[in-house]
Scaffold this active site. Structure first.
Site, mmCIF file in Angstrom:
data_model
loop_
_atom_site.group_PDB
_atom_site.id
_atom_site.type_symbol
_atom_site.label_atom_id
_atom_site.label_comp_id
_atom_site.label_asym_id
_atom_site.label_seq_id
_atom_site.Cartn_x
_atom_site.Cartn_y
_atom_site.Cartn_z
ATOM 1 N N CYS A 127 0.834 -1.208 0.000
ATOM 2 C CA CYS A 127 0.000 0.000 0.000
ATOM 3 C C CYS A 127 0.866 1.254 0.000
ATOM 4 O O CYS A 127 1.249 1.775 1.052
ATOM 5 C CB CYS A 127 -0.920 0.007 1.217
ATOM 6 S SG CYS A 127 -2.018 -1.423 1.326
ATOM 7 N N LEU A 128 1.155 1.750 -1.189
ATOM 8 C CA LEU A 128 1.926 2.984 -1.346
ATOM 9 C C LEU A 128 1.112 4.051 -2.069
ATOM 10 O O LEU A 128 0.962 5.165 -1.585
ATOM 11 C CB LEU A 128 3.223 2.688 -2.113
ATOM 12 C CG LEU A 128 4.096 3.896 -2.474
ATOM 13 C CD1 LEU A 128 4.614 4.585 -1.199
ATOM 14 C CD2 LEU A 128 5.264 3.469 -3.363
ATOM 15 N N ASN B 107 12.468 -1.907 -6.181
ATOM 16 C CA ASN B 107 13.557 -2.329 -7.060
ATOM 17 C C ASN B 107 13.387 -3.793 -7.442
ATOM 18 O O ASN B 107 13.497 -4.167 -8.610
ATOM 19 C CB ASN B 107 14.913 -2.113 -6.384
ATOM 20 C CG ASN B 107 15.306 -0.652 -6.321
ATOM 21 O OD1 ASN B 107 14.930 0.136 -7.178
ATOM 22 N ND2 ASN B 107 16.057 -0.281 -5.306
ATOM 23 N N HIS C 130 -2.419 -13.361 -35.395
ATOM 24 C CA HIS C 130 -3.564 -14.270 -35.323
ATOM 25 C C HIS C 130 -4.757 -13.750 -36.131
ATOM 26 O O HIS C 130 -5.756 -14.459 -36.285
ATOM 27 C CB HIS C 130 -4.012 -14.451 -33.864
ATOM 28 C CG HIS C 130 -3.230 -15.472 -33.106
ATOM 29 N ND1 HIS C 130 -1.933 -15.264 -32.682
ATOM 30 C CD2 HIS C 130 -3.564 -16.721 -32.682
ATOM 31 C CE1 HIS C 130 -1.517 -16.333 -32.021
ATOM 32 N NE2 HIS C 130 -2.474 -17.225 -32.009
ATOM 33 N N GLU D 45 4.410 -0.260 -10.418
ATOM 34 C CA GLU D 45 5.770 -0.370 -9.874
ATOM 35 C C GLU D 45 6.645 0.792 -10.331
ATOM 36 O O GLU D 45 7.846 0.677 -10.505
ATOM 37 C CB GLU D 45 6.433 -1.702 -10.271
ATOM 38 C CG GLU D 45 5.611 -2.945 -9.999
ATOM 39 C CD GLU D 45 5.527 -3.304 -8.525
ATOM 40 O OE1 GLU D 45 5.526 -2.380 -7.703
ATOM 41 O OE2 GLU D 45 5.476 -4.493 -8.195
ATOM 42 N N ASN E 97 6.718 3.858 -16.598
ATOM 43 C CA ASN E 97 7.929 3.835 -17.424
ATOM 44 C C ASN E 97 8.489 5.222 -17.658
ATOM 45 O O ASN E 97 9.680 5.370 -17.948
ATOM 46 C CB ASN E 97 7.643 3.101 -18.740
ATOM 47 C CG ASN E 97 7.593 1.595 -18.530
ATOM 48 O OD1 ASN E 97 7.699 1.104 -17.402
ATOM 49 N ND2 ASN E 97 7.444 0.843 -19.605
#
Length: 419
Positions: free
Chosen positions: A162-163, A277, A376, A401, A404
Site C-alpha cells: 500500500c503505497l 527495485n 492471429h 511499480e 515507465n
C-alpha cells in the site's frame, strides 16, 4: 517446502486446457518445444533448470487450464496459489528460518517468468505478495518476522502493498496518509488506491506519514485485516489483471500497535523503494513469460493457418516479424537477468539496471504480445485464444511499480549526476 525436490509432486498433477495454449504449454514443460535460440533454460545452473521446470509444469497443469475462467469470472484463485506456496513460491526470496525458500533474485525471475506462461495476472499478484513478505523479513525484527512471515510464505495469509494514493502516484513521496502516535499505538487516517488484493488479503504493508513533508517523514506499518477503522472501496473493473481484486484501502481512525512498525520512524520511504527495485524485476519477469508464450502461440498459428493457398509460415514478412519478436524476447530476458544479479549483489548500478529492465522489458514484451495478436488476425481478438489475455494482462506493467516515464527519470538522473 523447498522448490527443488518437488518434481515428482508436479508430475502427478493433471489438468485439461482448451485449444493451442494447452499444446504450447505442454511442450514448454517438456523441453518447451521451441527453437534453442529462445530457450529460457540456457545459461542457468542445473538447480535453476530444475525449479524452472517445476514452475513451467505448475503453469501448464494448475494455471493455464483456468486462466480464461479466472479472468472472465474475476476469480481470486486462493487454493491454486496455496498449491504454489507448497512448492516454495510464497516466499521465494524470504529467509528459510521463517518459512521462505531463500533463493536469489535471479532464481525468482526465472520462476516468475515460467509461472506467467500459465497466468500473468495470478503470477503478478504472487510477485507482489513475495515483495511484501520480503519487506517484513528484511526490515522487521525477529518478533515481526516470526509473527507474519510463516503464514505469508505458506500463503495461509496473503499480503498487499500500500503505497499509491488517489493524489500521489508517481510522486509517492507526497503521500498524505497520516499516522499519529498515541501511546503505544498509531492512529491512521487516509486512503490507498489501486491496491492489488485489497479486501481479500490479510496483511497490508502501509506507507504513512509520521513526520513532516517529503520522504523522510514516511514510515511503514503492517496493518492486519480486521483492525477497527480499516475498510475497502468497491472492486475495480479492469482491462486485465482480473484474477486479482483491486480496491481502495481506507483508513479511518485505524488503530495500529507500535509493534507493527517496520524499522524506525522515517525509514518507510527507503523500504518502499527497495521493495520496488525487486518488484520492477518481478513484473518485468512476468512480462517475459507472457511474451515467451505469445511467441510460441504466434509461431504455432503461423504453421497451421493458411491464406492464399499456403501457410502463414511461408510469408516472409511474417517470418521477419517473428524473428524480431524472438530477438526482442531474448534481449529482454538478458537485461532482466543482469538486473536481478546486480540487485542480488548490491552493485552500485542495481537501481538503474532495475529501472532499465522495467522500462525496456515491459515495453518490448507488450509489443511482442500485441504483434502476436495481430498475427492471429481476427482470431486473436477472440477470448477463446489466450493471446488476447496476455495483451490485456501485461498492458498495466508499463504503469505500475513506477511508470515507465518515472523509470526514464531514474536512469537519466543517474547518468547526469555521475562525475
Amino acid at each position: 517446502m523447498a522448490v527443488v525436490g518437488s518434481l515428482s509432486r508436479l508430475a502427478r498433477l493433471g489438468s485439461n486446457i482448451c485449444r493451442n495454449h494447452r499444446l504450447m504449454l505442454s511442450r514448454s514443460s517438456q523441453r518447451r518445444g521451441i527453437a534453442s535460440c529462445i530457450d529460457p533454460a540456457y545459461g542457468l545452473t542445473d538447480e535453476q533448470k530444475e525449479f524452472q521446470k517445476v514452475a513451467f509444469d505448475f503453469a501448464a497443469n494448475e494455471m493455464a487450464p483456468h486462466m480464461a475462467e479466472w479472468d472472465q469470472k474475476e476469480i481470486f484463485p486462493v487454493e491454486t496459489m496455496r498449491k504454489a506456496a507448497q512448492l516454495g513460491f510464497g516466499g521465494i526470496y524470504v529467509q528459510p528460518d521463517v518459512g521462505g525458500s531463500g533463493l536469489s533474485r535471479l532464481d525468482t525471475s526465472v520462476i516468475f517468468e515460467a509461472l506467467s506462461t500459465g497466468c500473468v495476472s495470478t503470477t503478478a499478484y504472487i510477485s507482489i505478495h513475495n515483495m511484501c513478505a520480503w519487506m517484513i523479513d528484511t526490515f522487521g525484527n525477529n518478533e515481526q518476522r516470526e509473527k507474519f512471515c510463516p503464514d505469508l510464505c505458506s500463503m495461509e495469509k496473503f499480503a498487499s502493498y500500500c503505497l499509491t494514493e488517489p493524489g500521489s502516484g508517481s510522486d509517492a513521496a507526497s503521500l498524505l496518509t497520516s499516522a499519529k502516535r498515541e501511546g503505544d499505538h498509531y492512529i491512521l487516517n487516509g486512503s490507498k488506491a489501486f491496491i492489488s488484493g485489497g479486501g481479500d488479503t490479510d496483511v497490508y504493508v502501509v506507507m504513512c506519514r509520521t513526520g513532516g513533508k517529503g520522504p523522510k517523514g514516511i514510515s511503514c506499518l503492517v496493518v492486519e485485516k480486521g483492525t477497527p477503522g480499516l475498510s475497502f472501496g468497491k472492486k475495480e473493473k479492469k482491462v486485465g489483471w482480473n484474477s486479482q481484486p483491486t480496491r481502495a484501502v481506507i483508513l479511518e481512525d485505524c488503530v495500529v500497535p507500535q509493534t507493527n512498525r517496520l524499522g524506525e520512524e522515517g525509514e518507510g520511504f527507503g523500504m518502499a523503494m527497495k521493495g520496488l527495485n525487486g518488484g520492477r524485476i518481478n513484473i518485468a519477469s512476468c512480462s517475459l513469460g507472457a511474451a515467451h508464450a505469445s511467441v510460441l502461440l504466434a509461431r504455432d498459428h503461423m504453421q497451421v493457418r493458411k491464406q492464399f493457398g499456403e501457410t502463414l509460415a511461408n510469408n516472409q514478412f511474417l517470418q521477419f516479424k517473428l524473428a524480431e519478436m524472438a530477438t526482442k524476447l531474448v534481449a529482454s530476458r538478458l537485461l532482466v537477468r543482469e538486473a536481478a544479479t546486480a540487485l542480488q549483489e548490491s552493485r552500485p548500478d542495481a537501481v538503474s539496471l532495475c529501472s532499465m529492465a522495467k522500462l525496456f522489458v515491459t515495453d518490448e514484451c507488450f509489443n511482442i504480445c500485441n504483434q502476436a495478436l495481430q498475427m492471429h488476425g481476427g482470431y486473436g481478438y477472440l477470448k477463446d485464444y489466450a493471446v488476447q489475455q496476455f495483451v490485456r494482462d501485461i498492458r498495466v506493467h508499463q504503469i505500475l511499480e513506477g511508470t515507465n516515464e518515472v523509470m526514464r527519470m531514474i536512469i537519466s538522473r543517474n547518468l547526469l549526476t555521475e562525475s
